[in-house]
Motif scaffolding. Structure first.
Motif, PDB file in Angstrom:
ATOM      1  N   HIS A 167       0.851  -1.197   0.000  1.00  0.00           N
ATOM      2  CA  HIS A 167       0.000   0.000   0.000  1.00  0.00           C
ATOM      3  C   HIS A 167       0.881   1.238   0.000  1.00  0.00           C
ATOM      4  CE1 HIS A 167      -3.353   2.699   0.997  1.00  0.00           C
ATOM      5  NE2 HIS A 167      -2.522   3.269   1.865  1.00  0.00           N
ATOM      6  N   VAL A 168       0.718   2.081  -1.023  1.00  0.00           N
ATOM      7  CA  VAL A 168       1.508   3.301  -1.165  1.00  0.00           C
ATOM      8  C   VAL A 168       0.625   4.499  -0.850  1.00  0.00           C
ATOM      9  CG1 VAL A 168       2.956   4.669  -2.714  1.00  0.00           C
ATOM     10  CG2 VAL A 168       2.856   2.182  -2.973  1.00  0.00           C
ATOM     11  N   ALA A 169       1.062   5.348   0.059  1.00  0.00           N
ATOM     12  CA  ALA A 169       0.263   6.493   0.498  1.00  0.00           C
ATOM     13  C   ALA A 169       0.036   7.475  -0.647  1.00  0.00           C
ATOM     14  CB  ALA A 169       0.954   7.205   1.657  1.00  0.00           C
ATOM     15  N   GLU A 170      -1.044   8.217  -0.541  1.00  0.00           N
ATOM     16  CA  GLU A 170      -1.393   9.185  -1.583  1.00  0.00           C
ATOM     17  C   GLU A 170      -0.284  10.197  -1.806  1.00  0.00           C
ATOM     18  OE1 GLU A 170      -5.032  12.302  -2.682  1.00  0.00           O
ATOM     19  OE2 GLU A 170      -4.973  11.294  -0.739  1.00  0.00           O
ATOM     20  N   ASP A 171       0.376  10.644  -0.732  1.00  0.00           N
ATOM     21  CA  ASP A 171       1.437  11.637  -0.888  1.00  0.00           C
ATOM     22  C   ASP A 171       2.793  10.998  -1.151  1.00  0.00           C
ATOM     23  OD1 ASP A 171       2.165  10.573   1.551  1.00  0.00           O
ATOM     24  OD2 ASP A 171       1.826  12.407   2.706  1.00  0.00           O
ATOM     25  N   ARG A 172       2.842   9.654  -1.296  1.00  0.00           N
ATOM     26  CA  ARG A 172       4.057   8.907  -1.627  1.00  0.00           C
ATOM     27  C   ARG A 172       5.159   9.053  -0.572  1.00  0.00           C
ATOM     28  NH1 ARG A 172       0.176   7.279  -4.448  1.00  0.00           N
ATOM     29  NH2 ARG A 172       0.026   7.874  -6.642  1.00  0.00           N
ATOM     30  N   SER A 173       4.788   9.441   0.640  1.00  0.00           N
ATOM     31  CA  SER A 173       5.783   9.606   1.700  1.00  0.00           C
ATOM     32  C   SER A 173       6.024   8.331   2.470  1.00  0.00           C
ATOM     33  CB  SER A 173       5.334  10.710   2.659  1.00  0.00           C
ATOM     34  OG  SER A 173       4.174  10.308   3.380  1.00  0.00           O
ATOM     35  N   ASN A 174       5.122   7.365   2.398  1.00  0.00           N
ATOM     36  CA  ASN A 174       5.256   6.152   3.187  1.00  0.00           C
ATOM     37  C   ASN A 174       4.517   5.011   2.508  1.00  0.00           C
ATOM     38  OD1 ASN A 174       2.388   5.818   4.604  1.00  0.00           O
ATOM     39  ND2 ASN A 174       2.899   8.000   4.612  1.00  0.00           N
ATOM     40  N   ALA A 175       4.787   3.816   2.982  1.00  0.00           N
ATOM     41  CA  ALA A 175       4.148   2.626   2.420  1.00  0.00           C
ATOM     42  C   ALA A 175       4.011   1.578   3.516  1.00  0.00           C
ATOM     43  CB  ALA A 175       4.958   2.076   1.258  1.00  0.00           C
ATOM     44  N   THR A 176       3.045   0.678   3.328  1.00  0.00           N
ATOM     45  CA  THR A 176       2.821  -0.428   4.259  1.00  0.00           C
ATOM     46  C   THR A 176       2.780  -1.724   3.469  1.00  0.00           C
ATOM     47  OG1 THR A 176       1.504   1.008   5.690  1.00  0.00           O
ATOM     48  CG2 THR A 176       1.300  -1.364   6.032  1.00  0.00           C
ATOM     49  N   VAL A 177       3.539  -2.712   3.911  1.00  0.00           N
ATOM     50  CA  VAL A 177       3.604  -4.015   3.250  1.00  0.00           C
ATOM     51  C   VAL A 177       2.969  -5.045   4.175  1.00  0.00           C
ATOM     52  CG1 VAL A 177       5.087  -5.740   2.178  1.00  0.00           C
ATOM     53  CG2 VAL A 177       5.755  -3.323   2.131  1.00  0.00           C
ATOM     54  N   VAL A 178       1.874  -5.650   3.725  1.00  0.00           N
ATOM     55  CA  VAL A 178       1.141  -6.621   4.537  1.00  0.00           C
ATOM     56  C   VAL A 178       1.287  -8.006   3.903  1.00  0.00           C
ATOM     57  CG1 VAL A 178      -1.090  -7.275   5.501  1.00  0.00           C
ATOM     58  CG2 VAL A 178      -0.524  -4.853   5.216  1.00  0.00           C
ATOM     59  N   SER A 179       1.859  -8.949   4.640  1.00  0.00           N
ATOM     60  CA  SER A 179       1.982 -10.328   4.172  1.00  0.00           C
ATOM     61  C   SER A 179       0.678 -11.073   4.433  1.00  0.00           C
ATOM     62  CB  SER A 179       3.128 -11.047   4.892  1.00  0.00           C
ATOM     63  OG  SER A 179       4.378 -10.494   4.536  1.00  0.00           O
ATOM     64  N   ILE A 180       0.196 -11.769   3.412  1.00  0.00           N
ATOM     65  CA  ILE A 180      -1.035 -12.545   3.535  1.00  0.00           C
ATOM     66  C   ILE A 180      -0.666 -14.029   3.594  1.00  0.00           C
ATOM     67  CG2 ILE A 180      -3.249 -13.110   2.465  1.00  0.00           C
ATOM     68  CD1 ILE A 180      -3.124 -10.409   1.049  1.00  0.00           C
ATOM     69  N   PRO A 181      -0.963 -14.716   4.689  1.00  0.00           N
ATOM     70  CA  PRO A 181      -0.594 -16.128   4.805  1.00  0.00           C
ATOM     71  C   PRO A 181      -1.248 -16.976   3.720  1.00  0.00           C
ATOM     72  CG  PRO A 181      -1.201 -15.230   6.946  1.00  0.00           C
ATOM     73  CD  PRO A 181      -1.582 -14.201   5.930  1.00  0.00           C
ATOM     74  N   ARG A 182      -0.515 -17.916   3.186  1.00  0.00           N
ATOM     75  CA  ARG A 182      -1.059 -18.775   2.125  1.00  0.00           C
ATOM     76  C   ARG A 182      -2.154 -19.689   2.668  1.00  0.00           C
ATOM     77  NH1 ARG A 182       3.273 -23.655   0.946  1.00  0.00           N
ATOM     78  NH2 ARG A 182       3.024 -24.686   2.949  1.00  0.00           N
ATOM     79  N   ASP A 183      -2.107 -20.034   3.972  1.00  0.00           N
ATOM     80  CA  ASP A 183      -3.094 -20.930   4.572  1.00  0.00           C
ATOM     81  C   ASP A 183      -4.249 -20.172   5.210  1.00  0.00           C
ATOM     82  OD1 ASP A 183      -1.694 -23.232   3.840  1.00  0.00           O
ATOM     83  OD2 ASP A 183      -0.431 -23.148   5.623  1.00  0.00           O
ATOM     84  N   LEU A 184      -4.414 -18.906   4.849  1.00  0.00           N
ATOM     85  CA  LEU A 184      -5.558 -18.134   5.325  1.00  0.00           C
ATOM     86  C   LEU A 184      -6.828 -18.665   4.675  1.00  0.00           C
ATOM     87  CD1 LEU A 184      -6.500 -15.422   6.810  1.00  0.00           C
ATOM     88  CD2 LEU A 184      -6.432 -14.428   4.509  1.00  0.00           C
ATOM     89  N   MET A 185      -7.835 -18.973   5.478  1.00  0.00           N
ATOM     90  CA  MET A 185      -9.124 -19.394   4.940  1.00  0.00           C
ATOM     91  C   MET A 185      -9.938 -18.150   4.618  1.00  0.00           C
ATOM     92  SD  MET A 185      -8.829 -22.608   4.831  1.00  0.00           S
ATOM     93  CE  MET A 185     -10.492 -23.221   4.552  1.00  0.00           C
TER      94      MET A 185
ATOM     95  N   SER B  75     -15.401 -19.795  -4.473  1.00  0.00           N
ATOM     96  CA  SER B  75     -15.564 -20.832  -3.450  1.00  0.00           C
ATOM     97  C   SER B  75     -15.430 -20.195  -2.071  1.00  0.00           C
ATOM     98  CB  SER B  75     -14.515 -21.944  -3.625  1.00  0.00           C
ATOM     99  OG  SER B  75     -13.200 -21.413  -3.625  1.00  0.00           O
ATOM    100  N   GLU B  76     -16.180 -20.727  -1.121  1.00  0.00           N
ATOM    101  CA  GLU B  76     -16.153 -20.219   0.239  1.00  0.00           C
ATOM    102  C   GLU B  76     -15.198 -21.040   1.090  1.00  0.00           C
ATOM    103  OE1 GLU B  76     -20.038 -20.063   1.854  1.00  0.00           O
ATOM    104  OE2 GLU B  76     -20.864 -18.766   0.281  1.00  0.00           O
ATOM    105  N   ALA B  77     -14.672 -20.406   2.149  1.00  0.00           N
ATOM    106  CA  ALA B  77     -13.810 -21.094   3.107  1.00  0.00           C
ATOM    107  C   ALA B  77     -12.731 -21.899   2.400  1.00  0.00           C
ATOM    108  CB  ALA B  77     -14.636 -21.991   4.030  1.00  0.00           C
ATOM    109  N   THR B  78     -11.911 -21.212   1.640  1.00  0.00           N
ATOM    110  CA  THR B  78     -10.867 -21.835   0.829  1.00  0.00           C
ATOM    111  C   THR B  78      -9.522 -21.227   1.184  1.00  0.00           C
ATOM    112  OG1 THR B  78     -12.455 -22.091  -0.973  1.00  0.00           O
ATOM    113  CG2 THR B  78     -10.134 -22.310  -1.539  1.00  0.00           C
ATOM    114  N   ARG B  79      -8.462 -22.034   1.108  1.00  0.00           N
ATOM    115  CA  ARG B  79      -7.119 -21.494   1.336  1.00  0.00           C
ATOM    116  C   ARG B  79      -6.820 -20.375   0.336  1.00  0.00           C
ATOM    117  NH1 ARG B  79      -5.758 -26.714   3.427  1.00  0.00           N
ATOM    118  NH2 ARG B  79      -4.211 -26.571   5.123  1.00  0.00           N
ATOM    119  N   PHE B  80      -6.188 -19.331   0.836  1.00  0.00           N
ATOM    120  CA  PHE B  80      -5.878 -18.188  -0.010  1.00  0.00           C
ATOM    121  C   PHE B  80      -4.996 -18.577  -1.195  1.00  0.00           C
ATOM    122  CE2 PHE B  80      -3.003 -14.767  -1.243  1.00  0.00           C
ATOM    123  CZ  PHE B  80      -3.905 -13.751  -1.548  1.00  0.00           C
TER     124      PHE B  80
END
Length: 576
Positions: free
Chosen positions: A188-206, A227-232
């Motif tokens: 995620h890159v901020a609108e003013d491009r001053s900062n960013a956030t990197v979020v890791s999404i687990p592969r085994d997330l349902m 499909s519902e309730a599926t591994r990411f």
């Protein structure tokens, strides 16, 4: 390097031929005094966002003005693409490797680093040496045709676990020739491009994977059922799902519009880590997995790893706290941060090494067509190069063990912390400059709420439950009618899709009603989704209650902070 050595006989330096087109915001290569291309028509980001899923109340939903179901087909962004001679603004059919490759910059690890720290000095190398290195995929109407549109930007980095390539079959199913979404990062890159956030999404997330339209080789569109309730990790590579399906899954999960994707494979880790001369890692205790799949053998303290050893480090679970995928994510984030520092400190000042790194990066990368041309990727690189490493936050999506499993092997989003993280990203609140960003969000809300209010009796609104507590829609309508005088409110039961957060969709001539309802319910700026059309006198607004809704009369607000483990890209693994 002088102009002659760059093969220009007229003394022109190609690096000086990259010109910013004020109409498109892109840097473009102008040759022989060529005129600028036709004016651009970038895709307009919608005020509201749709997703798919199920709600928790019951009753049909009435459509509301200003709401979008999916993004419309993008309008042309610029003139004909000089690389293929076809119109650039429309989505094109995915081509075979021999004709569908494009040059770009790899993102995560060296991938992310090159884009973040790349600049104009790299433009010539990129254009002249790396052309044709990268694959592009036509993902249809998901994403953006603009490299970086106005406002915040979200780029999905997908690590493909396909086992093709020398030595990679040792890391798992060698019959897997397509791969899945393994290591996935939301950038995620901020609108003013001053900062960013990197979020890791687990592969085994349902999670729920929505229906997904994919482009076929003959130009047709095929819908892959959700499909519902599926591994990411099944959001890519299963049943014909392409990276666009992963983007849609993340959009539904987070409530964010994902603009682009970048996908890399195992070979990228090996070639990139070697090209930069190795990546420093630091261990509190030694790791020995000589009998396991990784064959990793590292001592406590600092080590510099590259090639096969670097890939083994990223794939290893042995010796970690719970030997789980979640533990491995923490090590992967530290590796990414270390590679970013190595690129910025040791690579950018060395043109030869820069070229080696970029060449290695682009040979293992696939991107969407929105960033699949040199001009767009250069624009992306120049903009993101402004972000200081200390302002890049890395974290894992907050999760808990899957309560539906007696012995949990998968995880689900933390019901409290995950919505808080999503809310902060939706409001573009930096995890490194929270107070400053909170003031911006407050100012934005005040701007939206500035103006006349309708009387409560004039407010017309349909209320749906898109992820709030059971019975939330009915309870809210009862509270509005009996306590607040909003007699023209109606319970429409379940929303056709779950939403990541509460939102109020309204037309331009309903702004006074929206302000009044926001006052009554304590809605934050991000919950207000103004449209551009006219509703007329009797059309109701649409209020969809999300997981951030706690009860009738309880204000819905953006959290000031979230208590989740975080790190910064400038932090070293070895302290001192």
């Amino acid at each position: 390097m002088d102009a002659h050595s760059r093969r220009q006989t007229d003394g022109t330096d190609p690096a000086d031929q990259w010109v910013l087109n004020p109409q498109t915001g892109d840097y473009e290569l102008r040759l022989d005094g060529s005129p600028p291309p036709a004016p651009a028509f970038p895709r307009q980001r919608s005020a509201s966002r749709a997703s798919t899923g199920t709600g928790t109340d019951s009753a049909p939903r009435t459509p509301s003005p200003g709401r979008r179901d999916r993004r419309p087909a993008p309008a042309p962004e610029d003139g004909p693409d000089p690389e293929d001679g076809r119109d650039a603004g429309r989505r094109r059919r995915k081509q075979p490797r021999r004709s569908g490759r494009r040059k770009a910059l790899l993102w995560t690890g060296g991938v992310m680093g090159l884009v973040l720290v790349g600049g104009s000095a790299f433009a010539y190398y990129w254009y002249d040496r790396l052309y044709g290195n990268i694959d592009t995929v036509d993902i249809g109407d998901v994403g953006s045709d603009t490299a970086l549109a106005d406002g915040p930007a979200n780029i999905l980095v997908i690590g493909n676990d396909v086992r093709t390539g020398k030595g990679n079959e040792a890391y798992g199913d060698r019959d897997n020739v397509t791969g899945h979404a393994d290591t996935t990062l939301l950038f995620h890159v901020a609108e003013d491009r001053s900062n960013a956030t990197v979020v890791s999404i687990p592969r085994d997330l349902m999670t729920e994977i929505p229906d997904c339209d994919t482009r076929q080789s003959d130009g047709s569109t095929k819908t892959i059922p959700g499909s519902e309730a599926t591994r990411f990790n099944e959001s890519y590579g299963v049943a014909g799902r392409d990276p666009g399906c992963t983007m849609r899954t993340v959009e539904q999960l987070t409530g964010l519009d994902v603009d682009h994707f970048m996908m890399f494979d195992f070979n990228a880790v090996k070639t990139l880590s070697t090209a930069v001369g190795g990546v420093e890692v630091c261990l509190e205790k030694p790791i020995k997995d000589l009998d396991g799949g990784t064959k990793l053998d590292l001592p406590a303290g600092p080590s510099t790893i590259q090639g096969e050893q670097a890939l083994s480090f990223l794939r290893n679970r042995h010796g970690l706290k719970n030997e789980s995928d979640l533990d491995r994510i923490g090590m992967q984030q530290k590796f990414v941060a270390s590679m970013l520092r190595r690129l910025k400190e040791d690579t950018l000042g060395n043109p030869a090494k820069m070229l080696d790194v970029a060449d290695a990066a682009t040979k293992s990368l696939t991107v969407d067509k929105g960033i699949g041309s040199p001009t767009k990727l250069l624009t992306l690189a120049k903009e993101l190069g402004k972000i200081d490493l200390k302002n890049i936050t890395l974290m894992m999506l907050p999760v808990i063990d899957n309560p539906d499993e007696p012995r949990p092997v998968t995880v689900v989003p933390d019901p409290v912390k995950a919505p808080q993280v999503f809310s902060m990203l939706q409001d573009d609140v930096s995890f490194t400059e929270v107070k400053k960003q909170q003031k911006k969000a407050k100012d934005k809300q005040e701007a939206l709420l500035k103006g006349p209010r309708a009387e409560a009796s004039a407010v017309r609104v349909d209320v749906l439950n898109g992820g709030g507590p059971q019975g939330a829609a009915q309870d809210t309508v009862a509270w509005l009618q009996n306590g607040e005088g909003v007699s023209r409110s109606s319970n429409q039961g379940n929303a056709p899709a779950k939403v990541a957060r509460t939102q109020l969709v309204y037309a331009s001539d309903q702004a006074g009603q929206a302000r009044k309802l926001a006052d009554l319910m304590g809605l934050p700026a991000a919950a207000l989704k103004p449209g551009t059309g006219q509703a007329g006198g009797t059309e109701p607004m649409t209020l969809t209650l999300g997981p951030d809704f706690k009860g009738a009369g309880v204000p819905v607000a953006t959290p000031k902070k979230v208590d989740v483990p975080q790190s910064r890209a400038d932090e070293k693994m070895c302290k001192g």
